[in-house]
Write a protein that holds these residues in place. Structure first.
Motif, PDB file in Angstrom:
ATOM      1  N   ASN A  46      21.225 161.215  40.623  1.00 46.23           N
ATOM      2  CA  ASN A  46      20.394 160.407  39.735  1.00 46.23           C
ATOM      3  C   ASN A  46      21.110 160.291  38.398  1.00 46.23           C
ATOM      4  OD1 ASN A  46      18.147 159.075  38.734  1.00 46.23           O
ATOM      5  ND2 ASN A  46      17.079 160.973  38.209  1.00 46.23           N
ATOM      6  N   SER A  47      21.437 159.049  37.977  1.00 50.17           N
ATOM      7  CA  SER A  47      22.164 158.905  36.715  1.00 50.17           C
ATOM      8  C   SER A  47      21.252 158.320  35.639  1.00 50.17           C
ATOM      9  CB  SER A  47      23.417 158.054  36.911  1.00 50.17           C
ATOM     10  OG  SER A  47      23.067 156.800  37.444  1.00 50.17           O
ATOM     11  N   PHE A  48      21.700 158.414  34.400  1.00 55.84           N
ATOM     12  CA  PHE A  48      20.889 158.059  33.224  1.00 55.84           C
ATOM     13  C   PHE A  48      21.694 157.088  32.363  1.00 55.84           C
ATOM     14  CE2 PHE A  48      20.302 162.387  34.677  1.00 55.84           C
ATOM     15  CZ  PHE A  48      18.938 162.455  34.909  1.00 55.84           C
ATOM     16  N   THR A  49      21.067 155.974  31.938  1.00 58.69           N
ATOM     17  CA  THR A  49      21.824 154.916  31.288  1.00 58.69           C
ATOM     18  C   THR A  49      21.136 154.328  30.056  1.00 58.69           C
ATOM     19  OG1 THR A  49      22.403 154.302  33.570  1.00 58.69           O
ATOM     20  CG2 THR A  49      23.252 152.890  31.805  1.00 58.69           C
ATOM     21  N   PRO A  50      21.249 154.980  28.894  1.00 52.91           N
ATOM     22  CA  PRO A  50      20.794 154.332  27.658  1.00 52.91           C
ATOM     23  C   PRO A  50      21.593 153.049  27.425  1.00 52.91           C
ATOM     24  CG  PRO A  50      21.148 156.682  27.302  1.00 52.91           C
ATOM     25  CD  PRO A  50      21.726 156.348  28.663  1.00 52.91           C
ATOM     26  N   SER A 198      19.452 135.325  29.246  1.00 54.28           N
ATOM     27  CA  SER A 198      18.404 136.339  29.275  1.00 54.28           C
ATOM     28  C   SER A 198      18.749 137.468  30.249  1.00 54.28           C
ATOM     29  CB  SER A 198      17.101 135.657  29.692  1.00 54.28           C
ATOM     30  OG  SER A 198      16.101 136.609  29.915  1.00 54.28           O
ATOM     31  N   LEU A 199      18.394 138.678  29.880  1.00 50.53           N
ATOM     32  CA  LEU A 199      18.525 139.837  30.771  1.00 50.53           C
ATOM     33  C   LEU A 199      17.249 140.654  30.625  1.00 50.53           C
ATOM     34  CD1 LEU A 199      21.472 142.268  31.332  1.00 50.53           C
ATOM     35  CD2 LEU A 199      19.398 143.186  30.291  1.00 50.53           C
ATOM     36  N   THR A 200      16.740 141.174  31.745  1.00 45.69           N
ATOM     37  CA  THR A 200      15.549 142.019  31.672  1.00 45.69           C
ATOM     38  C   THR A 200      15.933 143.461  31.988  1.00 45.69           C
ATOM     39  OG1 THR A 200      14.095 140.198  32.306  1.00 45.69           O
ATOM     40  CG2 THR A 200      13.225 142.421  32.579  1.00 45.69           C
ATOM     41  N   HIS A 201      15.616 144.366  31.056  1.00 45.25           N
ATOM     42  CA  HIS A 201      15.861 145.794  31.274  1.00 45.25           C
ATOM     43  C   HIS A 201      14.573 146.399  31.831  1.00 45.25           C
ATOM     44  CE1 HIS A 201      17.210 149.775  31.067  1.00 45.25           C
ATOM     45  NE2 HIS A 201      17.088 150.031  29.787  1.00 45.25           N
ATOM     46  N   VAL A 202      14.602 146.753  33.115  1.00 39.45           N
ATOM     47  CA  VAL A 202      13.378 147.210  33.783  1.00 39.45           C
ATOM     48  C   VAL A 202      13.134 148.706  33.593  1.00 39.45           C
ATOM     49  CG1 VAL A 202      13.490 145.367  35.494  1.00 39.45           C
ATOM     50  CG2 VAL A 202      14.515 147.599  36.034  1.00 39.45           C
ATOM     51  N   VAL A 203      14.111 149.423  33.050  1.00 41.07           N
ATOM     52  CA  VAL A 203      14.025 150.864  32.794  1.00 41.07           C
ATOM     53  C   VAL A 203      13.582 151.602  34.067  1.00 41.07           C
ATOM     54  CG1 VAL A 203      13.410 152.596  31.054  1.00 41.07           C
ATOM     55  CG2 VAL A 203      13.350 150.185  30.441  1.00 41.07           C
ATOM     56  N   ASP A 204      12.449 152.295  34.060  1.00 44.10           N
ATOM     57  CA  ASP A 204      12.042 153.101  35.220  1.00 44.10           C
ATOM     58  C   ASP A 204      10.982 152.421  36.084  1.00 44.10           C
ATOM     59  OD1 ASP A 204      13.763 154.933  34.211  1.00 44.10           O
ATOM     60  OD2 ASP A 204      12.384 156.628  34.255  1.00 44.10           O
ATOM     61  N   ALA A 205      10.703 151.135  35.810  1.00 46.23           N
ATOM     62  CA  ALA A 205       9.789 150.406  36.698  1.00 46.23           C
ATOM     63  C   ALA A 205      10.426 150.287  38.082  1.00 46.23           C
ATOM     64  CB  ALA A 205       9.485 149.028  36.136  1.00 46.23           C
ATOM     65  N   ILE A 206      11.765 150.263  38.104  1.00 46.21           N
ATOM     66  CA  ILE A 206      12.504 150.250  39.374  1.00 46.21           C
ATOM     67  C   ILE A 206      13.557 151.343  39.268  1.00 46.21           C
ATOM     68  CG2 ILE A 206      13.826 148.843  41.005  1.00 46.21           C
ATOM     69  CD1 ILE A 206      12.742 146.347  39.405  1.00 46.21           C
ATOM     70  N   ASN A 207      13.351 152.444  39.983  1.00 45.74           N
ATOM     71  CA  ASN A 207      14.301 153.551  39.958  1.00 45.74           C
ATOM     72  C   ASN A 207      15.531 153.166  40.816  1.00 45.74           C
ATOM     73  OD1 ASN A 207      15.277 156.457  40.785  1.00 45.74           O
ATOM     74  ND2 ASN A 207      13.919 156.768  39.018  1.00 45.74           N
ATOM     75  N   HIS A 208      16.168 154.098  41.477  1.00 47.75           N
ATOM     76  CA  HIS A 208      17.427 153.821  42.190  1.00 47.75           C
ATOM     77  C   HIS A 208      17.260 152.620  43.145  1.00 47.75           C
ATOM     78  CE1 HIS A 208      21.070 154.232  44.449  1.00 47.75           C
ATOM     79  NE2 HIS A 208      21.426 155.305  43.773  1.00 47.75           N
ATOM     80  N   PRO A 209      18.095 151.575  42.986  1.00 49.90           N
ATOM     81  CA  PRO A 209      17.919 150.348  43.782  1.00 49.90           C
ATOM     82  C   PRO A 209      17.974 150.560  45.294  1.00 49.90           C
ATOM     83  CG  PRO A 209      19.462 149.973  41.985  1.00 49.90           C
ATOM     84  CD  PRO A 209      19.160 151.441  41.993  1.00 49.90           C
ATOM     85  N   ALA A 210      18.751 151.524  45.768  1.00 54.57           N
ATOM     86  CA  ALA A 210      18.861 151.720  47.218  1.00 54.57           C
ATOM     87  C   ALA A 210      17.506 152.051  47.837  1.00 54.57           C
ATOM     88  CB  ALA A 210      19.852 152.848  47.524  1.00 54.57           C
ATOM     89  N   LEU A 247      19.360 141.948  35.743  1.00 52.39           N
ATOM     90  CA  LEU A 247      18.544 143.110  35.394  1.00 52.39           C
ATOM     91  C   LEU A 247      19.433 144.251  34.911  1.00 52.39           C
ATOM     92  CD1 LEU A 247      16.073 143.270  38.453  1.00 52.39           C
ATOM     93  CD2 LEU A 247      15.717 142.169  36.224  1.00 52.39           C
ATOM     94  N   ALA A 248      18.883 145.072  34.026  1.00 51.82           N
ATOM     95  CA  ALA A 248      19.482 146.369  33.716  1.00 51.82           C
ATOM     96  C   ALA A 248      18.488 147.433  34.154  1.00 51.82           C
ATOM     97  CB  ALA A 248      19.768 146.478  32.216  1.00 51.82           C
ATOM     98  N   PHE A 249      18.995 148.575  34.587  1.00 50.43           N
ATOM     99  CA  PHE A 249      18.175 149.678  35.073  1.00 50.43           C
ATOM    100  C   PHE A 249      18.551 150.934  34.273  1.00 50.43           C
ATOM    101  CE2 PHE A 249      18.968 146.713  38.457  1.00 50.43           C
ATOM    102  CZ  PHE A 249      17.848 146.708  39.283  1.00 50.43           C
ATOM    103  N   TYR A 250      17.720 151.951  34.346  1.00 49.83           N
ATOM    104  CA  TYR A 250      18.078 153.231  33.721  1.00 49.83           C
ATOM    105  C   TYR A 250      18.667 154.200  34.740  1.00 49.83           C
ATOM    106  CZ  TYR A 250      17.698 157.071  30.349  1.00 49.83           C
ATOM    107  OH  TYR A 250      17.981 158.106  29.482  1.00 49.83           O
ATOM    108  N   HIS A 251      18.231 154.085  36.007  1.00 47.95           N
ATOM    109  CA  HIS A 251      18.646 155.069  37.012  1.00 47.95           C
ATOM    110  C   HIS A 251      19.444 154.454  38.163  1.00 47.95           C
ATOM    111  CE1 HIS A 251      16.379 158.321  35.148  1.00 47.95           C
ATOM    112  NE2 HIS A 251      15.301 157.565  35.112  1.00 47.95           N
TER     113      HIS A 251
END
Ligand SMILES: [Zn+2]
Length: 278
Positions: A46-50, A198-210, A247-251
């Protein structure tokens, strides 16, 4: 994104056991999803991405990583900020998506030192109302006290200076906060817009995409309101697939950005390759 420059910052990673990770799926199905994505079938990394945002002359960070309070393989945001040519003292604004430790602990070292001494700290009003509520703290069962106490450790010393924001408002140049609640009561996603892009940062609404792009109805153990989190995830994925939004994700695996397209009842994640060129 138009005139806005985004830099994904790697805050390290931590192993997570796949067993117990997803509340409403059989372990065999979760392992199969890992296998289909060519991932290990016992633990995920599980990775973390500010996300660093340079916009309108301001240097802005969305979330802060684990600081010195997470696993020994985490907390690399400050070093990576410096590697990107930036001193933490020069961050102007820190926007927090929600109050889970892997997003807020980078604000303050365990000895109390503020890591970003000159930054204005902005938080979702809904998160502040939930986590900083005195009555909730006093009545909280033992299992919930840790998170409430941690929010006080981080925000207590700066409480009077913290700026609370509402959804559907532009809270910093080009950054609009949107309702992505469910993962936590005030969990917020961000639409970043400039020059027609435009880019949407979904943060933890969507965790690891797999797992959660492929199976949007699966619930991670840490989704505080599972049904609401599921509806939020579907809404964001539907919108991103229909509008072909990045999209950008956090995890997600670094640099934690890409697109999604519909695939059966779920979606497929198409990662954007890391680019050294702007
Ligand atoms: Zn998180």
């Amino acid at each position: 994104v138009g005139d806005i420059e985004l830099t994904a910052l790697h805050d390290g990673w931590a192993p997570r056991n796949l067993e117990g990770f997803i509340r409403n799926a059989e372990l065999a199905d979760v392992r199969r999803a890992a296998e289909e994505a060519f991932l290990p079938t016992n633990t995920i990394e599980n990775s973390f991405t500010p996300l660093l945002v340079r916009s309108g002359g301001k240097t802005i960070m969305i979330d802060t990583g684990n600081g010195d309070a997470g696993a020994p393989t985490t907390g690399t945001t400050r070093a990576n900020l410096r590697a990107a040519g930036l001193d933490p003292a020069r961050v102007d604004i820190i926007i927090i998506s929600h109050f889970h430790g892997d997003h807020i602990n980078g604000l303050r070292l365990r000895d109390g030192t503020a890591v970003y001494p000159n930054a204005e700290v902005m938080v979702p009003a809904g998160e502040w109302a939930f986590w900083m509520d005195e009555a909730r703290m006093n009545q909280a069962p033992e299992a919930q006290r840790g998170g409430l106490q941690n929010a006080r450790r981080i925000f207590g010393p700066m409480a009077k200076d913290v700026k609370q924001f509402e959804w559907n408002k532009e809270i910093a140049p080009g950054i609009t906060a949107i309702d992505a609640s469910g993962h936590s009561p005030g969990h917020t996603a961000f639409v970043i817009q400039s020059g027609g892009k435009s880019l949407t940062h979904v943060v933890d609404a969507i965790n690891h995409p797999a797992f959660f792009v492929r199976h949007p109805d699966w619930s991670a153990v840490f989704d505080m309101e599972a049904d609401k989190a599921r509806a939020t995830r579907r809404r964001l994925l539907d919108m991103a697939a229909a509008e072909r939004t990045q999209l950008a994700f956090y995890h997600a695996p670094f640099p934690a950005t890409g697109h999604v397209r519909r695939d059966g009842n779920g979606f497929e994640f198409v990662p954007a390759p890391w680019s050294p060129v702007l």
